[in-house]
Design an enzyme around this catalytic site. Structure first.
Site, PDB file in Angstrom:
ATOM      1  N   LYS A 269       0.860  -1.183   0.000  1.00 22.76           N
ATOM      2  CA  LYS A 269       0.000   0.000   0.000  1.00 22.76           C
ATOM      3  C   LYS A 269       0.897   1.234   0.000  1.00 22.76           C
ATOM      4  O   LYS A 269       1.693   1.417   0.911  1.00 22.76           O
ATOM      5  CB  LYS A 269      -0.912   0.010   1.234  1.00 22.76           C
ATOM      6  CG  LYS A 269      -1.685   1.334   1.427  1.00 22.76           C
ATOM      7  CD  LYS A 269      -2.642   1.301   2.599  1.00 22.76           C
ATOM      8  CE  LYS A 269      -3.249   2.680   2.870  1.00 22.76           C
ATOM      9  NZ  LYS A 269      -4.197   2.696   4.003  1.00 22.76           N
ATOM     10  N   LYS A 281     -10.211  13.248   7.199  1.00 28.38           N
ATOM     11  CA  LYS A 281      -9.806  12.941   8.578  1.00 28.38           C
ATOM     12  C   LYS A 281      -9.783  14.239   9.375  1.00 28.38           C
ATOM     13  O   LYS A 281      -9.335  15.259   8.875  1.00 28.38           O
ATOM     14  CB  LYS A 281      -8.393  12.346   8.597  1.00 28.38           C
ATOM     15  CG  LYS A 281      -8.281  10.919   8.137  1.00 28.38           C
ATOM     16  CD  LYS A 281      -6.847  10.431   8.303  1.00 28.38           C
ATOM     17  CE  LYS A 281      -6.628   9.074   7.639  1.00 28.38           C
ATOM     18  NZ  LYS A 281      -7.323   7.981   8.312  1.00 28.38           N
ATOM     19  N   ASP A 292       1.539   6.491   5.295  1.00 25.73           N
ATOM     20  CA  ASP A 292       0.574   5.534   4.751  1.00 25.73           C
ATOM     21  C   ASP A 292       1.089   4.797   3.511  1.00 25.73           C
ATOM     22  O   ASP A 292       0.361   4.036   2.880  1.00 25.73           O
ATOM     23  CB  ASP A 292      -0.751   6.256   4.449  1.00 25.73           C
ATOM     24  CG  ASP A 292      -1.973   5.367   4.680  1.00 25.73           C
ATOM     25  OD1 ASP A 292      -1.830   4.336   5.348  1.00 25.73           O
ATOM     26  OD2 ASP A 292      -3.050   5.716   4.159  1.00 25.73           O
ATOM     27  N   ASP A 351     -12.110   7.276   3.053  1.00 30.94           N
ATOM     28  CA  ASP A 351     -10.949   7.042   3.908  1.00 30.94           C
ATOM     29  C   ASP A 351     -10.581   5.556   3.970  1.00 30.94           C
ATOM     30  O   ASP A 351      -9.537   5.193   4.505  1.00 30.94           O
ATOM     31  CB  ASP A 351     -11.227   7.595   5.313  1.00 30.94           C
ATOM     32  CG  ASP A 351      -9.950   7.803   6.116  1.00 30.94           C
ATOM     33  OD1 ASP A 351      -8.853   7.699   5.524  1.00 30.94           O
ATOM     34  OD2 ASP A 351     -10.054   8.068   7.328  1.00 30.94           O
ATOM     35  N   GLU A 353      -9.384   3.792   1.674  1.00 32.90           N
ATOM     36  CA  GLU A 353      -8.795   3.870   0.328  1.00 32.90           C
ATOM     37  C   GLU A 353      -7.748   2.799   0.071  1.00 32.90           C
ATOM     38  O   GLU A 353      -7.542   2.395  -1.073  1.00 32.90           O
ATOM     39  CB  GLU A 353      -8.199   5.263   0.097  1.00 32.90           C
ATOM     40  CG  GLU A 353      -6.763   5.478   0.629  1.00 32.90           C
ATOM     41  CD  GLU A 353      -6.635   5.352   2.147  1.00 32.90           C
ATOM     42  OE1 GLU A 353      -7.658   5.518   2.839  1.00 32.90           O
ATOM     43  OE2 GLU A 353      -5.528   5.060   2.631  1.00 32.90           O
ATOM     44  N   ARG A 355      -7.583  -0.377   0.702  1.00 35.31           N
ATOM     45  CA  ARG A 355      -8.093  -1.631   0.123  1.00 35.31           C
ATOM     46  C   ARG A 355      -8.433  -1.469  -1.356  1.00 35.31           C
ATOM     47  O   ARG A 355      -8.388  -2.441  -2.117  1.00 35.31           O
ATOM     48  CB  ARG A 355      -9.296  -2.120   0.934  1.00 35.31           C
ATOM     49  CG  ARG A 355     -10.480  -1.194   0.941  1.00 35.31           C
ATOM     50  CD  ARG A 355     -11.447  -1.480   2.070  1.00 35.31           C
ATOM     51  NE  ARG A 355     -10.944  -0.997   3.368  1.00 35.31           N
ATOM     52  CZ  ARG A 355     -11.576  -1.175   4.530  1.00 35.31           C
ATOM     53  NH1 ARG A 355     -12.744  -1.808   4.558  1.00 35.31           N
ATOM     54  NH2 ARG A 355     -11.064  -0.704   5.641  1.00 35.31           N
TER      55      ARG A 355
HETATM   56  N1  BES Z   1      -4.362   4.793   6.648  1.00 32.19           N
HETATM   57  C1  BES Z   1      -5.511   4.526   7.438  1.00 32.19           C
HETATM   58  C2  BES Z   1      -5.256   3.541   8.575  1.00 32.19           C
HETATM   59  C3  BES Z   1      -4.257   3.960   9.625  1.00 32.19           C
HETATM   60  C4  BES Z   1      -4.687   4.429  10.854  1.00 32.19           C
HETATM   61  C5  BES Z   1      -2.894   3.831   9.427  1.00 32.19           C
HETATM   62  C6  BES Z   1      -3.790   4.789  11.828  1.00 32.19           C
HETATM   63  C7  BES Z   1      -1.990   4.184  10.413  1.00 32.19           C
HETATM   64  C8  BES Z   1      -2.432   4.657  11.622  1.00 32.19           C
HETATM   65  C9  BES Z   1      -6.611   3.936   6.565  1.00 32.19           C
HETATM   66  O1  BES Z   1      -6.627   4.364   5.251  1.00 32.19           O
HETATM   67  C10 BES Z   1      -7.928   4.361   7.144  1.00 32.19           C
HETATM   68  O2  BES Z   1      -8.184   5.524   7.165  1.00 32.19           O
HETATM   69  N2  BES Z   1      -8.711   3.380   7.597  1.00 32.19           N
HETATM   70  C11 BES Z   1      -9.988   3.638   8.168  1.00 32.19           C
HETATM   71  C12 BES Z   1     -10.975   2.674   7.555  1.00 32.19           C
HETATM   72  C13 BES Z   1     -12.406   2.967   7.894  1.00 32.19           C
HETATM   73  C14 BES Z   1     -12.841   4.258   7.245  1.00 32.19           C
HETATM   74  C15 BES Z   1     -13.245   1.813   7.410  1.00 32.19           C
HETATM   75  C16 BES Z   1      -9.865   3.428   9.666  1.00 32.19           C
HETATM   76  O3  BES Z   1      -9.129   2.518  10.094  1.00 32.19           O
HETATM   77  O4  BES Z   1     -10.445   4.200  10.416  1.00 32.19           O
HETATM   78 ZN    ZN Z   2      -4.823   4.908   4.477  1.00 36.58          ZN
HETATM   79 MN    MN Z   3      -7.636   6.165   4.965  1.00 38.21          MN
END
Ligand code: BES
Ligand code: ZN
Ligand code: MN
Length: 507
Positions: A269, A281, A292, A351, A353, A355
């Site tokens: 990723k 966010k 990321d 967010d 993204e 996947r």
């Molecule tokens: N990049 C984030 C996940 C993340 C969180 C990485 C904290 C490092 C530290 C990912 O893209 C994300 O935002 N995931 C969301 C998914 C949700 C919207 C289903 C999450 O984990 O809140």
């Molecule tokens: Zn992310």
């Molecule tokens: Mn995200």
């Protein structure tokens, strides 16, 4: 960069700025670890007592500096904690040595040369000390002014780590040291990529770095730019990247060995910045989102390491690069994307993204029918909640493969834990308009993300998913060989997997 050398010199006679020794926790106070006998002699055999007086107990993370007595050439003795004395007949764990060496290298910032007189039971121990030293010495100063970058003052990383008790002419020691240098330097490369701010590292510049590394290490590197991705039907990568002025890229970096019998596909990723997109966010959640792309950095580093080590296996790295930004051209919540696989995805939350870009890259990687696919991603906050900041999750469509990854991670000093892919969580991603939605139940969000990815793995291909969202980026105080910022999480596990695949030790 810190140099690594092997030496048979005595800890007492080697010319260095400091000599590093180990102190362990014994049942009745601190114990001087093997390797430091000559130094202990110079203290009239009272080194353990001196250390106890100074408050050193041998705990992991401890660093005690003392002036060297007559008879030791180096002016300083640095005692680093190794934790508990090993049980009778056992040797010090490699990870304890790696961490202690990391503490020493961090403590010796500004020194030109240090002699490591730690317990070296075999080549593996020497390599662990070397790895720890090179990783602990890491600094990231590319974006600092001259007065503040360590180049002109005391802040420069340790110049040379000499590992004593190692046999420089012994084949096993030589190979282990070379491996340690390749692995540590590539982990440090991953750290550099992760620490580079998003205004300097974006999909196109990341792809250029891959091309440069490819030239240097004899890899075949191909880059699909946004035009090619649009034309090729990569709806996931385009859908995430289309909101940014910095368009997405898919990079394929291939290391091949003429006698390879297996091919490993690694998918990373590579969101060079995750703002969340239109599902923006809030402040407090976006400050570290340059990290990321840590999965792509780990894949990049692992492919180069495989090449440097000349492993008898083909390793194909796929970097799914995009910047997730909100704008007038960005994907909206509710939009439906047509993925590279042909499946349609309703984007309920922009967010989620990672996947989406991974799905396209996994489908593309599957077309080449590799023996296994491993993806690495800072995928979900849910996995950080579940496992904390130092442990990554391992999910897979094959129980044995999941166990293997968990075990080899442990072996190389990475904390991980196996996680399930419960089929009942799939229905939460049912969409009234598309084949699947990019979000499901909130509970078990890390597993939901894994189930989403699984749908894009080619028929019959063994696949594992490493969610490194916790350990990829370290925000609190440095410990062991782990600095603040990018850690290089995943690299050692991927390299070990490539080695075992090369040796024919996997399925
Ligand atoms: N990049 C984030 C996940 C993340 C969180 C990485 C904290 C490092 C530290 C990912 O893209 C994300 O935002 N995931 C969301 C998914 C949700 C919207 C289903 C999450 O984990 O809140
Ligand atoms: Zn992310
Ligand atoms: Mn995200």
């Amino acid at each position: 960069m810190t140099a690594l050398t092997l030496s048979t010199s005595s800890a007492a006679t080697l010319r260095a700025d400091a000599v590093v020794i180990g102190v362990a926790k014994g049942p009745k106070g601190p114990v001087v670890a093997p390797g430091a006998e000559a130094v202990d002699q110079a203290f009239d055999g009272k080194l353990a007592a001196v250390l106890e007086t100074l408050g050193a107990g041998g705990d992991e993370g401890e660093a005690t500096k003392l002036p060297a007595p007559a008879g030791v050439k180096a002016p300083v003795v640095l005692a680093v904690g190794l934790g508990e004395v090993p049980a009778k007949g056992e040797v010090y764990a490699e990870e304890a040595l790696r961490r202690a060496a990391g503490v020493a290298a961090r403590t010796l910032t500004g020194a030109k040369k240090a002699a490591f007189a730690l317990p070296v039971a075999d080549a593996g121990a020497a390599a662990a000390i070397g790895e720890g030293a090179l990783l602990g010495a890491y600094t990231f100063t590319a974006f600092r002014g001259e007065k503040n970058n360590g180049k002109s003052g005391k802040g420069e990383p340790l110049g040379e780590a000499a590992i004593l008790g190692a046999k420089p002419r012994d084949k096993a020691f030589k190979a282990a040291a070379e491996r340690a240098v390749a692995v540590a330097e590539e982990m440090n490369r991953a750290r550099d990529l992760i620490n580079t701010p998003s205004n300097a590292l974006y999909p196109a510049s990341f792809a250029t770095l891959a091309q440069q590394a490819g030239k240097e290490h004899g890899l075949k590197v191909e880059v699909l730019d946004d035009k090619a991705l649009l034309k090729g039907g990569y709806g996931g990568l385009m859908g995430v990247g289309q909101g940014s002025a910095n368009g997405p890229r898919l990079v394929r970096m291939a290391y091949t060995h003429p006698k390879a019998e297996k091919t490993l596909a690694l998918v990373g990723k590579g969101i060079t910045y995750d703002s969340g997109g239109i599902s923006l966010k809030p402040a407090g959640h976006n400050e570290t989102m340059k990290c990321d792309m840590s999965g792509a950095a780990a894949v990049f580093a692992a492919v180069v390491a495989a090449a440097r080590l000349g492993l008898k296996v083909n390793v194909t790295g796929w970097l799914a690069l995009a910047e997730n930004m909100p704008s007038g051209t960005a994907t909206r919540p509710g939009d439906v994307l047509k993925m590279y696989s042909g499946k349609t995805v309703e984007v309920l939350n922009t967010d989620a993204e990672g996947r989406l870009v991974l799905a396209d890259a996994i489908t593309r990687a599957s077309e080449e029918n590799p023996d296994a696919i491993v993806d690495v991603a800072t995928l979900t906050g849910a996995m950080v909640m579940a496992l904390g900041n130092r442990t990554f999750a391992v999910m897979a469509n094959d129980d044995a493969f999941r166990t293997t990854l968990h075990e080899i991670a442990e072996e190389v000093g990475e904390q991980s834990w196996p996680m399930p892919l419960p089929a009942d969580l799939r229905k939460g991603m049912d969409s009234p308009v598309a084949d699947i939605a990019n979000m499901g139940e909130r509970m078990g969000g890390g597993l939901v993300a894994g189930l989403f990815l699984q749908e894009f793995v080619g028929e019959g291909i063994t696949w594992a998913h490493l969610d490194i969202a916790g350990p990829a980026f370290h925000e609190s105080a440095p410990y062991g060989y782990t600095p603040k910022g990018g850690t290089g999480s995943g690299v050692r596990t991927l390299v070990r997997l490539a080695e075992l695949t090369a040796a024919g030790d996997l399925g």
